[in-house]
Design an enzyme around this catalytic site. Structure first.
Site, short mmCIF file in Angstrom:
data_model
loop_
_atom_site.label_atom_id
_atom_site.label_comp_id
_atom_site.label_asym_id
_atom_site.label_seq_id
_atom_site.Cartn_x
_atom_site.Cartn_y
_atom_site.Cartn_z
N GLY A 17 0.80 -1.23 0.00
CA GLY A 17 0.00 0.00 0.00
C GLY A 17 0.83 1.27 0.00
O GLY A 17 1.85 1.39 -0.69
N ASP A 60 6.62 -4.14 15.00
CA ASP A 60 5.21 -4.00 15.35
C ASP A 60 5.10 -2.67 16.09
O ASP A 60 5.61 -2.53 17.21
CB ASP A 60 4.76 -5.16 16.26
CG ASP A 60 3.28 -5.09 16.57
OD1 ASP A 60 2.71 -3.98 16.55
OD2 ASP A 60 2.68 -6.16 16.85
N TYR A 158 -11.51 4.51 14.44
CA TYR A 158 -10.53 4.89 13.42
C TYR A 158 -10.44 6.42 13.34
O TYR A 158 -9.36 7.00 13.37
CB TYR A 158 -10.94 4.29 12.07
CG TYR A 158 -9.98 4.61 10.95
CD1 TYR A 158 -8.76 3.95 10.87
CD2 TYR A 158 -10.30 5.55 9.97
CE1 TYR A 158 -7.86 4.24 9.84
CE2 TYR A 158 -9.42 5.84 8.94
CZ TYR A 158 -8.20 5.18 8.87
OH TYR A 158 -7.32 5.46 7.86
N ILE A 193 -7.65 6.16 -1.03
CA ILE A 193 -6.50 5.71 -1.82
C ILE A 193 -6.67 4.20 -2.01
O ILE A 193 -6.82 3.45 -1.04
CB ILE A 193 -5.17 5.99 -1.08
CG1 ILE A 193 -5.07 7.47 -0.64
CG2 ILE A 193 -3.98 5.58 -1.96
CD1 ILE A 193 -5.07 8.49 -1.74
N THR A 195 -5.90 0.80 -1.97
CA THR A 195 -4.88 -0.12 -1.41
C THR A 195 -5.63 -1.31 -0.78
O THR A 195 -6.85 -1.27 -0.63
CB THR A 195 -4.04 0.56 -0.30
OG1 THR A 195 -4.89 0.72 0.86
CG2 THR A 195 -3.48 1.90 -0.70
N PRO A 196 -4.86 -2.32 -0.32
CA PRO A 196 -5.53 -3.49 0.29
C PRO A 196 -6.34 -3.16 1.55
O PRO A 196 -7.18 -3.97 1.96
CB PRO A 196 -4.36 -4.41 0.64
CG PRO A 196 -3.27 -4.04 -0.32
CD PRO A 196 -3.42 -2.57 -0.54
P1 NAP Z 1 -2.59 -1.31 4.01
O1 NAP Z 1 -2.55 -1.58 2.56
O2 NAP Z 1 -3.49 -2.11 4.87
O3 NAP Z 1 -1.09 -1.39 4.56
C1 NAP Z 1 -0.83 -1.22 5.92
C2 NAP Z 1 0.40 -2.01 6.31
O4 NAP Z 1 0.61 -1.79 7.72
C3 NAP Z 1 0.22 -3.52 6.12
O5 NAP Z 1 1.39 -4.08 5.58
C4 NAP Z 1 -0.02 -4.01 7.54
O6 NAP Z 1 0.41 -5.36 7.76
C5 NAP Z 1 0.85 -3.05 8.33
N1 NAP Z 1 0.51 -3.05 9.75
C6 NAP Z 1 -0.70 -3.26 10.35
N2 NAP Z 1 -0.57 -3.23 11.69
C7 NAP Z 1 0.75 -3.00 11.94
C8 NAP Z 1 1.51 -2.88 13.13
N3 NAP Z 1 0.94 -3.03 14.35
N4 NAP Z 1 2.84 -2.63 13.04
C9 NAP Z 1 3.43 -2.52 11.83
N5 NAP Z 1 2.77 -2.65 10.66
C10 NAP Z 1 1.44 -2.88 10.72
O7 NAP Z 1 -3.00 0.23 4.29
P2 NAP Z 1 -2.77 1.58 3.45
O8 NAP Z 1 -4.01 1.90 2.76
O9 NAP Z 1 -1.49 1.51 2.71
O10 NAP Z 1 -2.66 2.59 4.66
C11 NAP Z 1 -1.45 3.13 5.14
C12 NAP Z 1 -1.79 4.26 6.11
O11 NAP Z 1 -2.58 5.24 5.44
C13 NAP Z 1 -2.62 3.79 7.31
O12 NAP Z 1 -2.22 4.50 8.46
C14 NAP Z 1 -4.02 4.21 6.93
O13 NAP Z 1 -4.86 4.42 8.04
C15 NAP Z 1 -3.74 5.51 6.18
N6 NAP Z 1 -4.84 5.88 5.30
C16 NAP Z 1 -5.15 5.15 4.20
C17 NAP Z 1 -6.20 5.54 3.39
C18 NAP Z 1 -6.60 4.80 2.15
O14 NAP Z 1 -7.61 5.19 1.52
N7 NAP Z 1 -5.89 3.75 1.76
C19 NAP Z 1 -6.94 6.68 3.73
C20 NAP Z 1 -6.60 7.38 4.86
C21 NAP Z 1 -5.54 6.99 5.64
P3 NAP Z 1 -0.67 -6.57 7.61
O15 NAP Z 1 -0.82 -6.77 6.15
O16 NAP Z 1 -0.02 -7.73 8.30
O17 NAP Z 1 -1.92 -6.10 8.30
#
Ligand code: NAP
Length: 267
Positions: A17, A60, A158, A193, A195-196
């Site tokens: 992501g 973690d 959240y 965005i 992503t997974p």
């Molecule tokens: P993602 O695809 O779910 O990737 C998140 C990564 O963080 C995954 O590899 C996950 O591992 C890892 N993770 C989860 N818990 C963790 C922990 N305790 N310690 C270390 N790593 C951990 O999410 P993303 O969309 O890229 O999001 C990245 C950030 O952007 C997040 O903070 C999210 O809240 C923020 N965000 C995203 C969006 C969006 O639309 N995508 C919007 C607003 C904010 P696992 O695969 O093992 O769970």
């Protein structure tokens, strides 16, 4: 000219992501990247794809002992750190049993979401400051969310955790300025965005196509964003181009936070 030449960077949640996109872009811009995550298999793949002297380290973000280990590792291997991106986060829908609405909150789920999204960032800032304060020019970028600025009725934990990240960013920015540490701290607020993290909310096949259409129709720019859109904002905040910028927030959301689409129809 490379914008992060010779900088050492640590990115949390970088196995996929947004974190993965940030790790790759920062490396292309000349940084040594410490890719960290709890998903060791994917994380190692990302680090291997980037190549030396970047590397993977299990972290973690909820665990203080992990932060102590990574701090000692970074000091030993790279001599210090210049940039930290606190990116790891969970929506909580898949990871906890819920419910997450204000009337029926499951408190265990509430705490689990805050443990990753807020405690993880607070710990990151704590150990990030310790590592970065000896840098010539450092930056902490916290990935909050558009949900840190507005409410989300069925994902209240959240939204609350991301609002706290937004605020903590400003405390860190002011603290570092007061202490005369060379560390700026800013937040990014992504929205929609692709992503997974969306997997469980979008479903599969036709249902997914339909869900994406519905979501896109509510975004002023008409499409969901890509991880690289957030990575470019992070690159700017991390680089010395932003040397006079601290305590601010950048929305990367296709215009969602610009206001409601419920305006009077034009003639
Ligand atoms: P993602 O695809 O779910 O990737 C998140 C990564 O963080 C995954 O590899 C996950 O591992 C890892 N993770 C989860 N818990 C963790 C922990 N305790 N310690 C270390 N790593 C951990 O999410 P993303 O969309 O890229 O999001 C990245 C950030 O952007 C997040 O903070 C999210 O809240 C923020 N965000 C995203 C969006 C969006 O639309 N995508 C919007 C607003 C904010 P696992 O695969 O093992 O769970």
């Amino acid at each position: 000219m490379l914008r992060l030449k010779n900088k050492t960077v640590l990115v949390t949640g970088a196995a996929r992501g947004i974190g993965e996109a940030i790790a790759k872009l920062f490396y292309e811009e000349g940084a040594n990247v410490v890719v960290t995550d709890i998903n060791d298999e994917l994380g190692k793949k990302v680090a291997a794809g980037i190549g030396e002297p970047s590397c993977y380290f299990h972290l973690d973000v909820r665990k203080e002992e992990d932060w102590i280990e990574v701090r000692d590792f970074v000091k030993k291997r790279y001599g210090g750190l210049d940039i930290l991106v606190n990116n790891a986060g969970i929506a909580g829908i898949l990871e906890t049993r819920g419910p997450h609405d204000p009337e029926n909150l499951d408190m265990e789920s509430w705490h689990k979401v805050h443990e990753t999204n807020l405690d993880g960032v607070a710990l990151g800032c704590k150990y990030g400051i310790q590592l970065i304060k000896n840098s010539l020019s450092g930056s902490i970028v916290n990935i909050s969310s558009r949900s840190g600025i507005i409410g989300i009725p069925f994902a209240a934990a959240y939204a609350s955790s991301k609002a706290a990240v937004r605020n903590h960013t400003k405390s860190v920015a002011l603290y570092c300025a007061e202490k005369k540490y060379p560390i700026r701290c800013n937040s990014i607020h992504p929205g929609a965005i692709y992503t997974p993290i969306w997997n469980v909310m979008l479903g599969e096949g036709e249902q997914r196509d339909h869900a994406i259409k519905v979501i896109s129709s509510e975004i002023p720019l008409g499409v969901m964003g890509e991880p690289i859109d957030v990575a470019y904002a992070a690159l700017f905040l991390a680089s010395d181009e932003a040397k006079y910028i601290t305590g601010i927030e950048i929305n990367v959301d296709g215009g969602i936070l610009a206001g409601s689409a419920a305006s009077p129809p034009s003639k």
